[in-house]
Design a protein around this motif. Sequence first.
Motif, short mmCIF file in Angstrom:
data_model
loop_
_atom_site.label_atom_id
_atom_site.label_comp_id
_atom_site.label_asym_id
_atom_site.label_seq_id
_atom_site.Cartn_x
_atom_site.Cartn_y
_atom_site.Cartn_z
N GLU A 6 62.79 83.06 25.38
CA GLU A 6 63.30 83.86 26.50
C GLU A 6 64.14 85.03 26.00
O GLU A 6 64.04 86.14 26.52
CB GLU A 6 64.13 82.99 27.44
N TYR A 7 64.95 84.76 25.00
CA TYR A 7 65.81 85.80 24.43
C TYR A 7 64.96 86.92 23.82
O TYR A 7 65.18 88.10 24.09
CB TYR A 7 66.73 85.19 23.38
N ILE A 8 63.98 86.54 23.02
CA ILE A 8 63.10 87.52 22.38
C ILE A 8 62.31 88.29 23.43
O ILE A 8 62.17 89.51 23.35
CB ILE A 8 62.17 86.83 21.36
N GLU A 9 61.80 87.58 24.43
CA GLU A 9 61.04 88.24 25.50
C GLU A 9 61.91 89.24 26.25
O GLU A 9 61.45 90.34 26.59
CB GLU A 9 60.49 87.19 26.47
N SER A 10 63.15 88.88 26.50
CA SER A 10 64.08 89.77 27.19
C SER A 10 64.32 91.05 26.38
O SER A 10 64.29 92.16 26.91
CB SER A 10 65.41 89.04 27.43
N LEU A 11 64.56 90.89 25.08
CA LEU A 11 64.77 92.05 24.22
C LEU A 11 63.52 92.91 24.13
O LEU A 11 63.59 94.14 24.20
CB LEU A 11 65.20 91.60 22.82
N ALA A 12 62.37 92.28 23.99
CA ALA A 12 61.11 93.02 23.89
C ALA A 12 60.83 93.80 25.16
O ALA A 12 60.37 94.95 25.11
CB ALA A 12 59.96 92.06 23.58
N SER A 13 61.13 93.21 26.30
CA SER A 13 60.93 93.88 27.58
C SER A 13 61.84 95.11 27.70
O SER A 13 61.40 96.19 28.11
CB SER A 13 61.22 92.92 28.73
N GLU A 14 63.09 94.94 27.32
CA GLU A 14 64.03 96.06 27.37
C GLU A 14 63.60 97.15 26.40
O GLU A 14 63.65 98.34 26.73
CB GLU A 14 65.44 95.57 27.05
N LEU A 15 63.16 96.77 25.21
CA LEU A 15 62.70 97.75 24.23
C LEU A 15 61.49 98.51 24.74
O LEU A 15 61.38 99.73 24.54
CB LEU A 15 62.39 97.06 22.90
N LYS A 16 60.60 97.83 25.44
CA LYS A 16 59.42 98.48 26.02
C LYS A 16 59.84 99.52 27.06
O LYS A 16 59.30 100.63 27.09
CB LYS A 16 58.49 97.44 26.64
N GLU A 17 60.81 99.17 27.89
CA GLU A 17 61.32 100.11 28.89
C GLU A 17 61.94 101.33 28.21
O GLU A 17 61.72 102.47 28.64
CB GLU A 17 62.36 99.44 29.78
N TRP A 18 62.70 101.09 27.16
CA TRP A 18 63.33 102.18 26.44
C TRP A 18 62.29 103.07 25.77
O TRP A 18 62.45 104.28 25.70
CB TRP A 18 64.31 101.66 25.41
N SER A 19 61.23 102.47 25.27
CA SER A 19 60.16 103.25 24.64
C SER A 19 59.56 104.23 25.65
O SER A 19 59.32 105.39 25.33
CB SER A 19 59.08 102.33 24.10
N ALA A 20 59.34 103.76 26.86
CA ALA A 20 58.81 104.62 27.91
C ALA A 20 59.82 105.72 28.24
O ALA A 20 59.43 106.88 28.46
CB ALA A 20 58.48 103.81 29.16
N GLN A 21 61.08 105.38 28.27
CA GLN A 21 62.12 106.35 28.57
C GLN A 21 62.19 107.40 27.45
O GLN A 21 62.33 108.60 27.73
CB GLN A 21 63.46 105.64 28.71
#
Length: 100
Positions: A6-21
């Motif tokens: 869950e922790y890794i998934e949360s970080l990966a999701s946030e990183l994906k959002e930042w990549s788009a940004q």
Amino acid sequence: MKTKDEYIESLASELKEWSAQIDHLAAKADNASAHLKHQYIEELNELRTRQHEASLKIKELEEAGGDAWETITETADKVWSELRSCIASVVSKFNDNKPI
């Protein structure tokens, strides 16, 4: 407390959002005046470096176990906090069209 996955998934999701940004900011930089564009590109390069560090940290987390896991989560939290602050700062500057 989150599980490892869950922790890794949360970080990966946030990183994906930042990549788009970051991609959105890069597109905005392309349309800026030459002077601002140069400054924005420098700032974007810093963001991409931090983004890469965050990506590497996710890989470390995936491979970590035991005591190493706790140490790596502490450094991951620091990397995420720094990247979060850096992105917020750059977004603010881009939105205000201020020189960086």
